[in-house]
Design a protein around this motif. Structure first.
Motif, short mmCIF file in Angstrom:
data_model
loop_
_atom_site.label_atom_id
_atom_site.label_comp_id
_atom_site.label_asym_id
_atom_site.label_seq_id
_atom_site.Cartn_x
_atom_site.Cartn_y
_atom_site.Cartn_z
N GLU A 355 91.98 2.47 -37.72
CA GLU A 355 91.28 2.51 -39.00
C GLU A 355 90.18 3.57 -39.00
O GLU A 355 89.29 3.55 -38.14
CB GLU A 355 90.65 1.15 -39.31
N GLY A 356 90.25 4.46 -39.97
CA GLY A 356 89.18 5.42 -40.19
C GLY A 356 88.43 5.07 -41.46
O GLY A 356 88.63 4.02 -42.05
N ILE A 414 85.63 -3.97 -34.17
CA ILE A 414 85.74 -4.48 -35.53
C ILE A 414 87.15 -4.21 -36.07
O ILE A 414 87.69 -3.11 -35.93
CB ILE A 414 84.70 -3.81 -36.45
N SER A 415 87.73 -5.22 -36.69
CA SER A 415 89.02 -5.08 -37.38
C SER A 415 88.83 -5.59 -38.80
O SER A 415 88.77 -6.79 -39.04
CB SER A 415 90.10 -5.89 -36.68
N HIS A 416 88.68 -4.65 -39.75
CA HIS A 416 88.48 -5.06 -41.14
C HIS A 416 89.75 -4.72 -41.95
O HIS A 416 90.53 -3.86 -41.55
CB HIS A 416 87.25 -4.38 -41.73
N PRO A 417 89.96 -5.39 -43.09
CA PRO A 417 91.21 -5.21 -43.83
C PRO A 417 91.16 -4.17 -44.95
O PRO A 417 92.12 -4.05 -45.70
CB PRO A 417 91.43 -6.60 -44.44
N TYR A 424 94.40 5.71 -42.33
CA TYR A 424 94.74 4.91 -41.15
C TYR A 424 96.09 5.32 -40.57
O TYR A 424 96.94 5.87 -41.24
CB TYR A 424 94.69 3.41 -41.44
N GLY A 425 96.20 5.06 -39.28
CA GLY A 425 97.43 5.39 -38.55
C GLY A 425 98.03 4.15 -37.95
O GLY A 425 97.39 3.08 -37.90
N ILE A 459 99.96 -7.71 -35.74
CA ILE A 459 99.26 -6.43 -35.59
C ILE A 459 97.93 -6.50 -36.32
O ILE A 459 97.77 -7.25 -37.29
CB ILE A 459 100.08 -5.23 -36.10
N ARG A 460 96.96 -5.74 -35.82
CA ARG A 460 95.64 -5.65 -36.44
C ARG A 460 95.13 -4.21 -36.33
O ARG A 460 95.59 -3.44 -35.51
CB ARG A 460 94.62 -6.58 -35.74
N GLY A 461 94.14 -3.93 -37.16
CA GLY A 461 93.49 -2.63 -37.08
C GLY A 461 92.35 -2.67 -36.09
O GLY A 461 91.80 -3.74 -35.78
#
Length: 605
Positions: A355-356, A414-417, A424-425, A459-461
């Motif tokens: 996540e960018g 951090i993994s935000h939605p 994002y990749g 899967i998560r970011g």
């Protein structure tokens, strides 16, 4: 309308009265107080709101059957939701009675209609925290990444005098899709794709100066070409190929994914069994094609992951290096991308999504790149007052963006939605594990739907606060103004559709408050009354034709969608399309390297 004295219905009446200024005390919180000469749809909508606030039957005429059905559905959606929370309804009525200031009342009404706005920071942040994270033993290298771009095109403008226009049919037929800011065929001014590639080539030269890539390396850049009208496919490909050949790009290998190329890939590699691999149609179609095409590059190019940019964005590698000490690709290929960890519910997850975040071009101009690095790309509105009171998405988006911009280290885990299509990749491993995809009918926020479809698959970011992309918002503002109504209609479709998909997947808590606000159990009510407010504004401004178009377009589209949801068609479509992408994954793993190399050579510019 039968008389209903339940707390849920009284809460509905109260919020309608406050929004429309019908309680006899407070000016309209929605700001829709009509001018004295208001007529047309503005007059009709105000009369409807008066009837609803008073709890009396509105005299819909025979030709307003669609309006009546839509209104009844909206009212029922709201009252059913709060009937299940009768004590909550009573409490909110009391809060509204005690509220003194219009701003306070507006905040309460907005939170009643979008409960996601009331979720406290203390509840959100723990859901974003990862733990027990382990880096990938062999991190993805920059030479194992493909960048992905989508370029959007539409018919030439009426003023276009290019002789090639004569080769196009007089009647192009109906559009297959509506896009936010497509480039007109044969346009001679600013061309998003060309500008984007020129800047990217400059950034790759800097990456090579820092030793990130070998001097003679050409980064694969996969560009899909999507057109509003299928008859444009060949003309757009010919035109764009010619423009790209003149570009003298020294650090990229550009691969064009057109509809013609998709059909060839389908025919030669899948024996015609993958018609779903396409760049035509709604945004979801080309987004899927770009993401899954990276699997085709693995055997021949060693590609392990892809990262999508939009053509109105840039990576500014030199600026990032000067601000943080690392280039953009060094930042992208961090050890946690593809690693493992546990989420807020202690589920083991693959950190396959990188996540960018955006940096606003306007902030870069005002504060310099380093000064803009941590400034949120989206700010929440300063007030809840206004015509968006029934669906204040900007508050959820801005607030959530501000929250994750508090973090400044990758090690914050951090993994935000709030993933963004140009930001994002995803690794090939994550594609294979969860088979995430965007439903083919999705025409807005395809990036978010792709992401949350993969959450049940594990899967998560992983958010890297320094993985920044400069967003050139000002460059596309004029084009987006032209498509304002179709974008609004797309948002309402997305609102109702996402609420159903999130219910199927059971991921609502994972994506609140944003994009969860677009997946509310109140979607059936929000979409109708938000559309009424927009229609009213257009009509009151004298734009009666636009008001009529919007109201009819949205209500008809949502009626069809509601029926498709009720009869199970959307659910069946979702699982059928997931099976298609699972088939794609399996078939690619069986393909021979030489067959893939031959096909991919045809994509090169």
């Amino acid at each position: 309308m039968p008389r209903d004295l339940s707390p849920a219905f009284r809460l509905f009446q109260k919020t309608i009265a406050l929004a429309a200024g019908l309680d006899g005390e407070t000016p309209a919180l929605s700001g829709i107080t009509p001018p004295s000469d208001a007529g047309g749809k503005a007059h009709d909508i105000m009369e409807l709101l008066k009837a609803l606030a008073a709890g009396r039957e509105y005299p819909f005429s025979f030709d307003q059957a669609l309006m009546k059905e839509s209104c009844n559905t909206a009212v029922k959606t709201f009252t059913d939701y709060y009937s299940r929370k009768s004590t909550d309804a009573e409490e909110k009525l009391n809060l509204l009675e005690r509220a003194a200031e219009p701003e306070e009342k507006a905040r309460l009404v907005a939170e009643i209609w979008a409960p996601e706005l009331a979720v406290a920071d203390e509840e959100i942040l723990p859901r974003w925290r990862l733990k027990d994270c382990v880096p990938h033993p062999v991190p993805v290298r920059p030479t194992e990444v493909v960048l992905q771009l989508n370029a959007l095109y539409t018919l030439p403008e009426e003023s276009c005098h290019d002789p090639r226009r004569k080769t196009l049919p007089d009647d192009p037929g109906p559009p297959a899709a509506h896009y936010d800011h497509p480039v007109h065929l044969y346009e001679t001014g600013h061309h998003e794709l060309i500008t984007c590639l020129k800047e990217l080539d400059r950034d790759l030269a800097f990456e090579k100066e820092q030793g990130v890539f070998p001097r003679d390396y050409r980064l694969p850049v996969l560009v899909s070409l999507s057109v509003t009208h299928p008859v444009l496919d060949q003309a757009v490909e010919t035109w764009v190929r010619d423009l790209l050949r003149k570009g003298d790009y020294r650090h990229m290998e550009i691969l064009l994914l057109t509809e013609r190329a998709c059909r060839k890939i389908d025919g030669e590699l899948f024996q015609g069994e993958a018609p779903f691999f396409t760049v035509l149609g709604a945004y979801g179609a080309h987004f899927n094609a770009l993401k899954y095409a990276q699997l085709l590059l693995e055997p021949s190019r060693g590609i392990r992951g892809g990262f999508k940019l939009d053509t109105d964005e840039g990576i500014h590698s030199r600026d990032l290096f000067e601000a943080t000490g690392k280039t953009w690709f060094q930042t992208l290929c961090h050890p946690y991308w593809g690693g493992r960890g546990r989420d807020w519910q202690n589920r083991e997850v693959l950190l396959g999504v990188n996540e960018g975040e955006y940096v606003n071009e306007k902030d870069v101009r005002e504060f310099g790149y380093a000064g803009a690095l941590r400034k949120p790309d989206v700010l929440p509105p300063k007030s809840c007052l206004g015509s968006e009171i029934f669906f204040l998405k900007g508050m959820a988006h801005g607030r959530t963006t501000g929250l994750y911009n508090r973090f400044d280290r990758l090690d914050d885990l951090i993994s935000h939605p709030v993933v963004k299509g140009g930001g994002y990749g995803i690794t090939n491993e994550a594609l294979r594990l969860a088979a995430p995809f965007t439903l083919s009918v999705v025409g807005r926020a395809e990036d978010q739907q792709f992401y949350f479809s993969g959450l049940p698959g594990g899967i998560r970011g992983i958010f890297h606060p320094n993985l920044r992309i400069v967003h050139y918002k000002d460059r596309v503002g004029k084009s987006e103004k032209k498509t304002e109504l179709t974008r609004f209609a797309g948002d309402m479709f997305r609102l109702v559709l996402f609420s159903h998909l999130v219910e199927i997947l059971d991921v609502k808590e994972d994506i609140d408050p944003m994009p969860g606000i677009f997946a509310s159990p109140l979607a059936g009510a929000q979409s109708f009354f938000h559309t009424l407010m927009k229609t009213y504004s257009l009509s009151a401004a004298g734009k009666e034709d636009e008001a009529l178009y919007l109201l009819e377009e949205v209500l008809q589209t949502l009626q069809t969608l509601r029926r498709d949801i009720a009869n199970g068609s959307i659910k069946n479509l979702f699982f059928r399309e997931r099976e298609q992408w699972c088939f794609f994954i399996k078939r690619v793993s069986d393909l021979k390297k030489e067959n893939l190399q031959r096909i991919l050579s045809d994509l090169r510019v």
